[in-house]
Design a protein around this motif. Structure first.
Motif, PDB file in Angstrom:
ATOM      1  N   ALA A 133      -7.112   6.101   1.502  1.00  0.00           N
ATOM      2  CA  ALA A 133      -6.126   6.945   2.253  1.00  0.00           C
ATOM      3  C   ALA A 133      -4.783   6.984   2.067  1.00  0.00           C
ATOM      4  CB  ALA A 133      -6.643   6.923   3.644  1.00  0.00           C
ATOM      5  N   ASN A 134      -4.317   5.519   1.945  1.00  0.00           N
ATOM      6  CA  ASN A 134      -2.866   5.309   1.416  1.00  0.00           C
ATOM      7  C   ASN A 134      -2.580   5.700   0.234  1.00  0.00           C
ATOM      8  OD1 ASN A 134      -2.446   4.042   4.294  1.00  0.00           O
ATOM      9  ND2 ASN A 134      -3.095   2.219   3.454  1.00  0.00           N
ATOM     10  N   LEU A 135      -3.412   5.735  -0.812  1.00  0.00           N
ATOM     11  CA  LEU A 135      -3.171   6.370  -2.177  1.00  0.00           C
ATOM     12  C   LEU A 135      -2.995   7.771  -2.238  1.00  0.00           C
ATOM     13  CD1 LEU A 135      -5.451   3.701  -4.066  1.00  0.00           C
ATOM     14  CD2 LEU A 135      -3.100   4.026  -4.235  1.00  0.00           C
ATOM     15  N   LEU A 136      -3.989   8.437  -1.422  1.00  0.00           N
ATOM     16  CA  LEU A 136      -3.765   9.832  -1.370  1.00  0.00           C
ATOM     17  C   LEU A 136      -2.394  10.503  -0.653  1.00  0.00           C
ATOM     18  CD1 LEU A 136      -7.365  10.425   0.073  1.00  0.00           C
ATOM     19  CD2 LEU A 136      -6.541  11.101  -2.183  1.00  0.00           C
ATOM     20  N   ALA A 137      -2.078   9.815   0.537  1.00  0.00           N
ATOM     21  CA  ALA A 137      -0.843   9.945   1.061  1.00  0.00           C
ATOM     22  C   ALA A 137       0.628   9.466   0.148  1.00  0.00           C
ATOM     23  CB  ALA A 137      -0.536   9.192   2.548  1.00  0.00           C
ATOM     24  N   ALA A 138       0.536   8.586  -0.542  1.00  0.00           N
ATOM     25  CA  ALA A 138       1.588   8.066  -1.393  1.00  0.00           C
ATOM     26  C   ALA A 138       1.782   8.809  -2.726  1.00  0.00           C
ATOM     27  CB  ALA A 138       1.675   6.581  -1.485  1.00  0.00           C
ATOM     28  N   TYR A 139       0.604   9.144  -3.066  1.00  0.00           N
ATOM     29  CA  TYR A 139       0.216   9.566  -4.537  1.00  0.00           C
ATOM     30  C   TYR A 139      -0.460  10.903  -4.560  1.00  0.00           C
ATOM     31  CZ  TYR A 139       2.117   5.213  -6.055  1.00  0.00           C
ATOM     32  OH  TYR A 139       2.774   3.992  -6.435  1.00  0.00           O
ATOM     33  N   PRO A 140      -0.015  11.905  -3.906  1.00  0.00           N
ATOM     34  CA  PRO A 140      -0.884  13.197  -3.963  1.00  0.00           C
ATOM     35  C   PRO A 140      -0.398  13.884  -5.273  1.00  0.00           C
ATOM     36  CG  PRO A 140       1.236  13.366  -2.437  1.00  0.00           C
ATOM     37  CD  PRO A 140       1.208  11.909  -2.760  1.00  0.00           C
ATOM     38  N   ASP A 141       0.537  13.622  -5.856  1.00  0.00           N
ATOM     39  CA  ASP A 141       0.925  14.049  -7.143  1.00  0.00           C
ATOM     40  C   ASP A 141      -0.219  13.391  -8.563  1.00  0.00           C
ATOM     41  OD1 ASP A 141       2.064  11.746  -6.613  1.00  0.00           O
ATOM     42  OD2 ASP A 141       3.644  12.060  -8.225  1.00  0.00           O
ATOM     43  N   VAL A 142      -0.921  12.416  -8.080  1.00  0.00           N
ATOM     44  CA  VAL A 142      -1.724  11.655  -9.061  1.00  0.00           C
ATOM     45  C   VAL A 142      -3.272  12.312  -8.851  1.00  0.00           C
ATOM     46  CG1 VAL A 142      -2.611   9.517  -9.714  1.00  0.00           C
ATOM     47  CG2 VAL A 142      -0.149   9.780  -8.924  1.00  0.00           C
ATOM     48  N   PHE A 143      -3.499  12.109  -7.239  1.00  0.00           N
ATOM     49  CA  PHE A 143      -4.906  12.332  -6.880  1.00  0.00           C
ATOM     50  C   PHE A 143      -5.195  13.608  -6.501  1.00  0.00           C
ATOM     51  CE2 PHE A 143      -4.029   7.679  -6.512  1.00  0.00           C
ATOM     52  CZ  PHE A 143      -4.855   6.949  -7.318  1.00  0.00           C
ATOM     53  N   ALA A 144      -6.179  14.195  -7.004  1.00  0.00           N
ATOM     54  CA  ALA A 144      -6.651  15.842  -6.888  1.00  0.00           C
ATOM     55  C   ALA A 144      -7.550  15.816  -5.427  1.00  0.00           C
ATOM     56  CB  ALA A 144      -7.287  16.512  -7.891  1.00  0.00           C
ATOM     57  N   GLY A 145      -8.169  14.660  -5.337  1.00  0.00           N
ATOM     58  CA  GLY A 145      -9.167  14.418  -4.306  1.00  0.00           C
ATOM     59  C   GLY A 145      -9.457  12.917  -3.896  1.00  0.00           C
ATOM     60  N   GLY A 146     -10.179  12.800  -2.677  1.00  0.00           N
ATOM     61  CA  GLY A 146     -10.278  11.406  -2.243  1.00  0.00           C
ATOM     62  C   GLY A 146     -11.657  11.503  -1.326  1.00  0.00           C
ATOM     63  N   SER A 147     -12.240  10.297  -1.217  1.00  0.00           N
ATOM     64  CA  SER A 147     -13.572  10.058  -0.138  1.00  0.00           C
ATOM     65  C   SER A 147     -13.120   8.943   0.173  1.00  0.00           C
ATOM     66  CB  SER A 147     -14.717  10.195  -0.984  1.00  0.00           C
ATOM     67  OG  SER A 147     -15.741   9.995  -0.260  1.00  0.00           O
ATOM     68  N   VAL A 148     -13.319   8.797   1.633  1.00  0.00           N
ATOM     69  CA  VAL A 148     -12.828   7.609   2.619  1.00  0.00           C
ATOM     70  C   VAL A 148     -14.279   7.337   3.319  1.00  0.00           C
ATOM     71  CG1 VAL A 148     -11.453   6.696   4.294  1.00  0.00           C
ATOM     72  CG2 VAL A 148     -10.489   8.333   2.880  1.00  0.00           C
ATOM     73  N   ALA A 149     -14.766   6.164   2.992  1.00  0.00           N
ATOM     74  CA  ALA A 149     -16.079   5.689   3.612  1.00  0.00           C
ATOM     75  C   ALA A 149     -15.898   4.702   4.543  1.00  0.00           C
ATOM     76  CB  ALA A 149     -17.094   5.463   2.460  1.00  0.00           C
ATOM     77  N   ASP A 201       0.760  -1.157   0.097  1.00  0.00           N
ATOM     78  CA  ASP A 201      -0.103  -0.067   0.019  1.00  0.00           C
ATOM     79  C   ASP A 201       0.821   1.414  -0.030  1.00  0.00           C
ATOM     80  OD1 ASP A 201       1.029   0.145   2.489  1.00  0.00           O
ATOM     81  OD2 ASP A 201      -0.899  -0.035   3.499  1.00  0.00           O
ATOM     82  N   THR A 202       2.216   1.090  -0.418  1.00  0.00           N
ATOM     83  CA  THR A 202       2.897   2.228  -0.478  1.00  0.00           C
ATOM     84  C   THR A 202       3.405   2.650  -1.930  1.00  0.00           C
ATOM     85  OG1 THR A 202       4.914   0.715   0.229  1.00  0.00           O
ATOM     86  CG2 THR A 202       3.860   1.955   1.938  1.00  0.00           C
ATOM     87  N   ARG A 203       4.066   3.743  -1.873  1.00  0.00           N
ATOM     88  CA  ARG A 203       4.401   4.294  -3.164  1.00  0.00           C
ATOM     89  C   ARG A 203       5.233   3.204  -4.025  1.00  0.00           C
ATOM     90  NH1 ARG A 203       4.066   9.462  -5.616  1.00  0.00           N
ATOM     91  NH2 ARG A 203       5.409   9.901  -7.365  1.00  0.00           N
ATOM     92  N   GLY A 204       4.966   3.224  -5.222  1.00  0.00           N
ATOM     93  CA  GLY A 204       5.645   2.184  -6.100  1.00  0.00           C
ATOM     94  C   GLY A 204       5.646   0.682  -5.924  1.00  0.00           C
ATOM     95  N   ARG A 205       4.738   0.350  -4.714  1.00  0.00           N
ATOM     96  CA  ARG A 205       4.660  -1.195  -4.433  1.00  0.00           C
ATOM     97  C   ARG A 205       3.146  -1.727  -4.445  1.00  0.00           C
ATOM     98  NH1 ARG A 205       8.135  -1.809   1.142  1.00  0.00           N
ATOM     99  NH2 ARG A 205       8.575  -3.761   0.159  1.00  0.00           N
ATOM    100  N   GLY A 206       3.186  -3.038  -4.847  1.00  0.00           N
ATOM    101  CA  GLY A 206       2.189  -3.857  -4.765  1.00  0.00           C
ATOM    102  C   GLY A 206       1.096  -3.116  -5.349  1.00  0.00           C
ATOM    103  N   GLU A 207      -0.206  -3.163  -4.465  1.00  0.00           N
ATOM    104  CA  GLU A 207      -1.395  -2.899  -4.832  1.00  0.00           C
ATOM    105  C   GLU A 207      -1.723  -1.598  -5.228  1.00  0.00           C
ATOM    106  OE1 GLU A 207      -4.505  -4.292  -2.082  1.00  0.00           O
ATOM    107  OE2 GLU A 207      -3.633  -6.373  -2.283  1.00  0.00           O
ATOM    108  N   ALA A 208      -1.116  -0.573  -4.459  1.00  0.00           N
ATOM    109  CA  ALA A 208      -0.893   0.881  -4.853  1.00  0.00           C
ATOM    110  C   ALA A 208      -0.164   0.990  -5.966  1.00  0.00           C
ATOM    111  CB  ALA A 208      -0.142   1.609  -3.782  1.00  0.00           C
ATOM    112  N   ALA A 209       0.811   0.424  -6.454  1.00  0.00           N
ATOM    113  CA  ALA A 209       1.509   0.672  -7.920  1.00  0.00           C
ATOM    114  C   ALA A 209       0.625   0.317  -8.984  1.00  0.00           C
ATOM    115  CB  ALA A 209       2.834  -0.066  -7.775  1.00  0.00           C
TER     116      ALA A 209
END
Length: 503
Positions: free
Chosen positions: A172-188, A131-139
């Protein structure tokens, strides 16, 4: 030939070849439908379809996409992550995203995990190797975004991610690891970024994350992409007050985390009431634009908030973990600004400028804005609900409650009746702060609604600073508000100017 028609034809060809195999029973924007036989005029672009070959896929995920013909080149992109035991198909069918993708013209990508990755088909929000930048599912998910940009022409400046439960934690992890990719998020019903880094620690987060300060929560985001200085994603947080799978403390931790990242503190800039016993709390950035919003659904358990129906702000259908309260998808889309580029675009009319509050009384709020050339009229929304269609550039909203904050937006309407882009929201707070209002709720709910704050595991009422006890869902107090924003404990009785509210 118009660009939108070219794009539609291009998508039909791509969907039948490079995008992979259609689902056995794809879901259309309006209802479940059987797949059209090969050779018919139905376009795969208007069905949920699987995409293969989107990248090296280090996280072993599957990609599904919904690419409506109403979405032009350069449209926004929404990435939607299902919860545990769910699938892309179920999330598409019940969440309401296809309705607004059709109406507002954007594409949706649904990553899907399977039992091969996790026994319950959960996204691995608790595993730093995934779930971190450049790794696994997040990548893998970011590779899906890159594929959409190449193939659909998605606007890289307007990519958003949303998810439920484990999908919310991964969001939430994607927003943290890739703030340069995602302009916004919604955590339900999800977890703060990097709450847990091992599966053994995950349950502790779900039942109440460790008591960290906002700065400590913010540091988890900043450490996810060292050296990044912004801009940061705008984040919506959805949480039921009776969620005993992912406890409401997570919503507060998320609020603390992202307001700290934005550097705006944890004092709300406004609150409002939405359908389904929902309280929205807004935290503005330095320019006055909402950066973080929390949505607390009183009495709702674990799931995604939906509101079945045909109304403009209704969506979705009820199913396991899709709960009938309020259409979270609609309000999330509005928060991100997806409604501003709806097809037709009000004959190309821009958003009105200069929207401002010109006056308030105990039961009214007055607005004005600058005229838009060629506008036939305007539409005014209060807290997401249409309240007026004036032909002039001012409006007074009456019949309001005293001492309450309301959020207004305005858009121009063209001669064809199409609505143009929406002006940034403004907040009007009615007078009458001496009016007494009473709220009975758990300490968690009081904090989520902005009536109290947390410190050292305890809750303190805003204004009076009275200690309300431990920060959990099992301690309940009645708070009296008078004047507006000043709360005192009133468990022995509260004489209100309006009815007692249980929130």
């Amino acid at each position: 030939m118009r660009p939108s028609i070219l794009r539609r034809l291009f998508r039909s060809v791509v969907s039948a070849t490079a995008l992979g195999v259609l689902l056995t029973t794809p879901v259309t924007a309006t209802a479940a439908a059987s797949a059209a036989p090969a050779g018919t005029s139905a376009s795969a672009a208007d069905t949920l379809h699987q995409v293969t070959g989107f990248g090296s896929n280090p996280g072993n995920l599957q990609m599904f996409a919904y690419t409506p013909s109403t979405a032009p080149a350069g449209a926004p992109l929404v990435v939607a992550l299902h919860g545990c035991t769910q699938s892309a198909n179920a999330y598409h069918a019940n969440s309401g995203w296809p309705k607004f993708a059709d109406a507002w013209g954007f594409d949706v990508v649904y990553p899907q995990t399977t039992s091969a990755n996790n026994a319950l088909s959960c996204f691995s929000w608790f595993d730093a190797a995934k779930d971190t930048r450049g790794r696994g599912e997040a990548a893998s998910i970011v590779q899906m975004v890159e594929y959409a940009q190449r193939t659909y022409g998605s606007d890289g400046r307007r990519v958003y991610v949303t998810g439920l439960s484990a999908g919310g934690g991964m969001t939430a992890n994607l927003l943290a690891a890739y703030p340069d990719v995602f302009a916004g998020g919604s955590v339900a019903s999800g977890l703060p970024a990097q709450c847990a880094t091992t599966q053994a620690a995950a349950s502790g987060c779900q039942t109440g994350p460790q008591k960290l300060s906002p700065a400590q929560w913010g540091d988890k985001v900043r450490a996810s992409y060292p050296g990044y200085t912004g801009p940061w994603p705008r984040v919506a947080i959805w949480q039921g007050t009776s969620d005993y799978t992912v406890y409401p403390a997570n919503a507060t931790a998320l609020r603390d985390q992202w307001t700290d990242v934005w550097g705006i503190g944890q004092t709300p800039d406004g609150t409002s009431t939405l359908p389904g016993n929902t309280t929205r709390t807004v935290y503005d950035d330095a320019s006055g634009k909402p950066a973080v919003e929390t949505y607390s659904m009183s009495g709702m358990g674990h799931g995604l908030a939906v509101d079945p129906g045909v109304g403009a702000s209704q969506c979705g259908s009820t199913a396991a973990y899709f709960l009938d309260t309020v259409c979270s998808t609609y309000y999330t889309g509005v928060f991100w600004g997806l409604d501003r580029d709806a097809p037709g675009g009000g004959d190309g009319l821009p958003a009105p400028t200069g929207l401002r509050v010109t006056g308030v009384t105990a039961d009214s709020a007055s607005l004005s804005w600058s005229p838009v050339a060629e506008a036939a009229s305007y539409v005014v929304h209060r807290d997401g609900t249409k309240v007026a269609s004036p032909t002039g550039t001012s409006f007074t909203d009456s019949g309001l409650s005293p001492g309450v904050s309301y959020r207004y937006t305005v858009a121009a309407v063209g001669s064809s009746g199409a609505v143009g882009a929406t002006a940034p929201a403004v907040t009007a707070t009615t007078t009458g702060g001496s009016t007494v209002r009473c709220f009975t709720a758990s300490n968690y709910a009081h904090v989520t609604a902005g009536r109290a704050r947390t410190s050292g595991g305890y809750v303190y009422a805003h204004g009076s600073g009275q200690n309300m006890g431990l920060y959990n869902v099992f301690v309940t107090h009645t708070l009296k508000e008078s004047p507006a924003g000043y709360f005192v404990i009133a468990d022995s009785g509260c004489q209100a100017g309006s009815s007692l509210k249980s929130l």
